[in-house]
Write a protein that holds these residues in place. Structure first.
Motif, PDB file in Angstrom:
ATOM      1  N   LEU A 134     -30.643 -32.065   2.843  1.00 51.86           N
ATOM      2  CA  LEU A 134     -30.974 -30.897   3.145  1.00 51.86           C
ATOM      3  C   LEU A 134     -31.532 -30.383   1.842  1.00 51.86           C
ATOM      4  CD1 LEU A 134     -29.368 -29.453   6.110  1.00 51.86           C
ATOM      5  CD2 LEU A 134     -31.167 -31.360   6.226  1.00 51.86           C
ATOM      6  N   GLU A 135     -30.979 -30.385   0.774  1.00 48.64           N
ATOM      7  CA  GLU A 135     -31.552 -29.827  -0.564  1.00 48.64           C
ATOM      8  C   GLU A 135     -32.142 -31.075  -1.124  1.00 48.64           C
ATOM      9  OE1 GLU A 135     -32.005 -28.494  -3.143  1.00 48.64           O
ATOM     10  OE2 GLU A 135     -31.162 -26.653  -3.195  1.00 48.64           O
ATOM     11  N   ASP A 136     -32.496 -30.579  -2.502  1.00 53.86           N
ATOM     12  CA  ASP A 136     -33.155 -31.821  -3.376  1.00 53.86           C
ATOM     13  C   ASP A 136     -31.961 -32.742  -3.614  1.00 53.86           C
ATOM     14  OD1 ASP A 136     -35.031 -33.148  -5.116  1.00 53.86           O
ATOM     15  OD2 ASP A 136     -33.695 -32.163  -6.656  1.00 53.86           O
ATOM     16  N   ILE A 137     -32.077 -33.851  -3.233  1.00 55.95           N
ATOM     17  CA  ILE A 137     -30.728 -34.725  -3.631  1.00 55.95           C
ATOM     18  C   ILE A 137     -30.590 -35.106  -4.958  1.00 55.95           C
ATOM     19  CG2 ILE A 137     -31.998 -37.232  -3.542  1.00 55.95           C
ATOM     20  CD1 ILE A 137     -28.875 -35.918  -1.642  1.00 55.95           C
ATOM     21  N   ASP A 138     -31.728 -35.143  -5.888  1.00 54.23           N
ATOM     22  CA  ASP A 138     -31.428 -35.374  -7.453  1.00 54.23           C
ATOM     23  C   ASP A 138     -30.576 -34.229  -7.748  1.00 54.23           C
ATOM     24  OD1 ASP A 138     -32.960 -37.879  -7.329  1.00 54.23           O
ATOM     25  OD2 ASP A 138     -34.598 -36.976  -7.623  1.00 54.23           O
ATOM     26  N   THR A 139     -30.936 -33.012  -7.431  1.00 54.97           N
ATOM     27  CA  THR A 139     -30.293 -31.747  -7.999  1.00 54.97           C
ATOM     28  C   THR A 139     -28.584 -31.782  -7.490  1.00 54.97           C
ATOM     29  OG1 THR A 139     -32.116 -30.415  -7.742  1.00 54.97           O
ATOM     30  CG2 THR A 139     -29.971 -29.580  -7.644  1.00 54.97           C
ATOM     31  N   ILE A 140     -28.576 -32.222  -6.245  1.00 56.63           N
ATOM     32  CA  ILE A 140     -27.163 -32.179  -5.670  1.00 56.63           C
ATOM     33  C   ILE A 140     -26.269 -33.246  -6.577  1.00 56.63           C
ATOM     34  CG2 ILE A 140     -25.721 -32.636  -3.777  1.00 56.63           C
ATOM     35  CD1 ILE A 140     -27.386 -29.933  -3.659  1.00 56.63           C
ATOM     36  N   SER A 141     -26.936 -34.513  -6.701  1.00 54.13           N
ATOM     37  CA  SER A 141     -26.214 -35.569  -7.362  1.00 54.13           C
ATOM     38  C   SER A 141     -25.749 -35.028  -8.693  1.00 54.13           C
ATOM     39  CB  SER A 141     -27.129 -36.751  -7.525  1.00 54.13           C
ATOM     40  OG  SER A 141     -27.580 -37.194  -6.021  1.00 54.13           O
ATOM     41  N   GLU A 142     -26.555 -34.418  -9.513  1.00 55.89           N
ATOM     42  CA  GLU A 142     -26.517 -33.839 -10.874  1.00 55.89           C
ATOM     43  C   GLU A 142     -25.397 -32.946 -10.831  1.00 55.89           C
ATOM     44  OE1 GLU A 142     -26.512 -33.761 -14.827  1.00 55.89           O
ATOM     45  OE2 GLU A 142     -27.621 -35.130 -13.553  1.00 55.89           O
ATOM     46  N   LEU A 143     -25.386 -31.941  -9.750  1.00 61.47           N
ATOM     47  CA  LEU A 143     -24.378 -31.056  -9.680  1.00 61.47           C
ATOM     48  C   LEU A 143     -22.971 -31.726  -9.584  1.00 61.47           C
ATOM     49  CD1 LEU A 143     -25.926 -28.313  -7.493  1.00 61.47           C
ATOM     50  CD2 LEU A 143     -25.545 -28.159  -9.780  1.00 61.47           C
ATOM     51  N   LEU A 144     -22.842 -32.489  -8.600  1.00 62.96           N
ATOM     52  CA  LEU A 144     -21.706 -33.376  -8.744  1.00 62.96           C
ATOM     53  C   LEU A 144     -21.346 -34.054  -9.895  1.00 62.96           C
ATOM     54  CD1 LEU A 144     -22.221 -34.916  -5.068  1.00 62.96           C
ATOM     55  CD2 LEU A 144     -20.324 -33.537  -5.744  1.00 62.96           C
ATOM     56  N   ARG A 145     -22.163 -34.586 -10.535  1.00 63.39           N
ATOM     57  CA  ARG A 145     -21.795 -35.336 -11.774  1.00 63.39           C
ATOM     58  C   ARG A 145     -21.285 -34.247 -12.993  1.00 63.39           C
ATOM     59  NH1 ARG A 145     -26.783 -38.537 -10.294  1.00 63.39           N
ATOM     60  NH2 ARG A 145     -25.702 -40.328  -9.657  1.00 63.39           N
ATOM     61  N   LYS A 146     -22.128 -32.974 -12.840  1.00 63.34           N
ATOM     62  CA  LYS A 146     -21.499 -32.091 -13.473  1.00 63.34           C
ATOM     63  C   LYS A 146     -20.317 -31.632 -13.555  1.00 63.34           C
ATOM     64  CE  LYS A 146     -26.198 -30.290 -15.232  1.00 63.34           C
ATOM     65  NZ  LYS A 146     -27.202 -29.257 -15.282  1.00 63.34           N
ATOM     66  N   SER A 147     -19.779 -31.495 -12.321  1.00 66.88           N
ATOM     67  CA  SER A 147     -18.481 -31.267 -11.886  1.00 66.88           C
ATOM     68  C   SER A 147     -17.658 -32.092 -12.303  1.00 66.88           C
ATOM     69  CB  SER A 147     -18.391 -30.749 -10.312  1.00 66.88           C
ATOM     70  OG  SER A 147     -19.493 -29.782 -10.002  1.00 66.88           O
ATOM     71  N   GLY A 148     -17.968 -33.168 -12.673  1.00 69.14           N
ATOM     72  CA  GLY A 148     -16.864 -34.323 -13.235  1.00 69.14           C
ATOM     73  C   GLY A 148     -16.516 -35.513 -12.404  1.00 69.14           C
ATOM     74  N   PHE A 149     -17.686 -35.443 -11.149  1.00 74.74           N
ATOM     75  CA  PHE A 149     -17.270 -36.585 -10.101  1.00 74.74           C
ATOM     76  C   PHE A 149     -18.371 -37.643 -10.699  1.00 74.74           C
ATOM     77  CE2 PHE A 149     -15.515 -32.852  -7.810  1.00 74.74           C
ATOM     78  CZ  PHE A 149     -14.683 -33.629  -6.983  1.00 74.74           C
ATOM     79  N   GLU A 150     -17.575 -38.988 -10.285  1.00 80.37           N
ATOM     80  CA  GLU A 150     -18.670 -40.193 -10.429  1.00 80.37           C
ATOM     81  C   GLU A 150     -19.220 -40.369  -9.048  1.00 80.37           C
ATOM     82  OE1 GLU A 150     -18.851 -44.616 -11.966  1.00 80.37           O
ATOM     83  OE2 GLU A 150     -17.133 -43.416 -12.142  1.00 80.37           O
ATOM     84  N   LEU A 151     -20.561 -40.365  -8.876  1.00 78.80           N
ATOM     85  CA  LEU A 151     -21.022 -40.407  -7.568  1.00 78.80           C
ATOM     86  C   LEU A 151     -21.301 -41.769  -7.169  1.00 78.80           C
ATOM     87  CD1 LEU A 151     -22.553 -38.841  -5.326  1.00 78.80           C
ATOM     88  CD2 LEU A 151     -24.458 -38.799  -6.468  1.00 78.80           C
ATOM     89  N   LEU A 152     -20.727 -42.327  -6.044  1.00 83.52           N
ATOM     90  CA  LEU A 152     -21.287 -43.728  -5.605  1.00 83.52           C
ATOM     91  C   LEU A 152     -22.018 -43.814  -4.509  1.00 83.52           C
ATOM     92  CD1 LEU A 152     -17.212 -44.899  -5.700  1.00 83.52           C
ATOM     93  CD2 LEU A 152     -19.163 -45.368  -7.567  1.00 83.52           C
ATOM     94  N   ILE A 153     -23.197 -44.424  -4.604  1.00 82.50           N
ATOM     95  CA  ILE A 153     -24.289 -44.619  -3.709  1.00 82.50           C
ATOM     96  C   ILE A 153     -24.494 -45.896  -3.319  1.00 82.50           C
ATOM     97  CG2 ILE A 153     -26.539 -43.912  -2.962  1.00 82.50           C
ATOM     98  CD1 ILE A 153     -26.502 -41.526  -4.845  1.00 82.50           C
TER      99      ILE A 153
END
Length: 281
Positions: A134-153
Motif C-alpha cells: 500500500l506504500e511505495d514498495i521500493d521505499t519499504i524495501s529500503e527501510l527494511l534493509r536500513k534496519s539490518g534485515f536481508e529482504l528475500l523476494i
C-alpha cells in the motif's frame, strides 16, 4: 404489594444493565489500551527430522505485522527490541507488514534505530506483506534493509555452521506481490533442510507440496479479537484456516505468529501481540 414488586424488578433490571455497561466499558479500555501493548513471548519447540546436526537447538525469534503508524510506534519497537535482546536468538525473521498504509512512512523511519539494534549471529531476514504494497514498495524495501534485515523476494540464502547448512527462502506477498514458490526454492537440493518465510499462512496448502520443512507466517493477527472456546471472531483472506500457532501436515510444519500491531481497528482481545521464540529439535 404489586407496586413494590414492580419497583424491585425495575431496580434489579437497572443494576443488571449497569453491570453490563461497566463490564463493556472495562473490556473496551482493556482491549484498546492494555492488551495491544502487553507483549507475549510465546516459546515453541518444533521437532524436524531433516534438521542438520549442527543446527539442533537452533533458536529463532519470529516477529510480524507491526503495521507502523496505526497505533504502533517507534517506542513500541524499542520495547520489543529489548525483549528480543534478552532472548539472545541465533536467527531473527520478520514475516511482513512493516507499515499499515501510505501514512505510515514517518513512523517506519523513526523505528529504524530500534529495529537495527536487534542482532543475531546468523542474521536477520524479512519478507513483504500485503500492507507493505500500500506504500511505495521500493521505499519499504529500503527501510527494511536500513534496519539490518536481508529482504528475500522469491529467493533464498544458504546458512552454514561447521560442515552443515540449511536454506532460508522468502516468498513475495501472495495477495499483492508476485509469489513464486519455484523461484524461491531455485537451486536448493531436495534433500536440504529448508525454512520458508511466507506472509500469508494459508499458503501452506501450496508450500506443503514442496520440499519445505517449516513455514513461518503472520498476516492473520490471530484474528485480533478472540473469544474463549470459540476462537477468532473475524479472520482475513489467506489467514482463515491456519490463523494461530503451530500446525503440522505429515512431516511439514507451519507456525503462524499473531503479529505485534493492529489494523482496521486498534483492538486486541484474548489475542496478545506475539514475539515467537522457536527452538528447533
Amino acid at each position: 404489594m404489586e407496586e413494590k414488586k414492580v419497583k424491585k424488578s425495575l431496580m434489579a433490571g437497572a443494576v443488571g444493565i449497569g453491570t453490563i455497561a461497566a463490564a463493556a466499558g472495562t473490556a473496551a479500555i482493556y482491549s484498546s489500551f492494555i492488551e495491544p501493548y502487553w507483549f507475549d513471548i510465546k516459546k515453541v519447540k518444533i521437532k524436524l527430522p531433516r534438521l542438520p546436526e549442527a543446527f539442533k537447538g537452533l533458536h529463532i525469534v519470529q516477529i510480524s505485522d507491526f503495521h507502523l503508524g496505526f497505533h504502533f510506534r517507534a517506542r513500541h519497537i524499542n520495547k520489543m527490541a529489548e525483549k528480543i535482546h534478552e532472548l539472545q536468538p541465533d536467527l531473527v525473521v520478520f514475516t511482513g507488514d512493516l507499515v499499515n498504509s501510505k501514512r505510515s512512512r514517518r513512523a517506519a523511519v523513526k523505528s529504524i534505530p530500534g529495529l537495527k539494534s536487534i542482532v543475531a549471529p546468523l542474521g536477520k531476514f524479512a519478507v513483504l506483506g500485503n500492507h507493505d504494497y500500500l506504500e511505495d514498495i521500493d521505499t519499504i524495501s529500503e527501510l527494511l534493509r536500513k534496519s539490518g534485515f536481508e529482504l528475500l523476494i522469491n529467493e533464498n540464502r544458504e546458512l552454514t555452521k561447521g560442515n552443515d547448512s540449511f536454506h532460508i527462502a522468502g516468498l513475495d506477498d501472495y495477495l499483492q506481490g508476485e509469489a513464486d514458490i519455484e523461484k524461491s526454492l531455485e537451486g536448493i537440493p531436495e534433500d536440504q533442510f529448508t525454512l520458508l518465510l511466507a506472509h500469508e499462512p494459508d499458503y501452506f496448502k501450496v508450500s506443503s507440496k514442496f520440499p519445505i520443512d517449516l513455514q513461518l507466517s503472520g498476516h492473520s493477527h490471530g484474528g485480533q479479537v478472540r473469544m474463549p472456546l470459540y476462537g477468532p471472531i473475524i479472520t482475513s483472506r489467506m489467514g482463515r484456516k491456519y490463523h494461530t500457532g503451530h500446525y503440522q501436515s505429515e512431516e511439514k510444519h507451519l507456525y503462524t505468529n499473531r503479529g505485534m500491531g493492529t489494523t482496521h481497528l486498534p483492538f486486541r482481545f484474548f489475542c496478545r501481540p506475539e514475539i515467537t521464540s522457536i527452538t528447533l529439535k
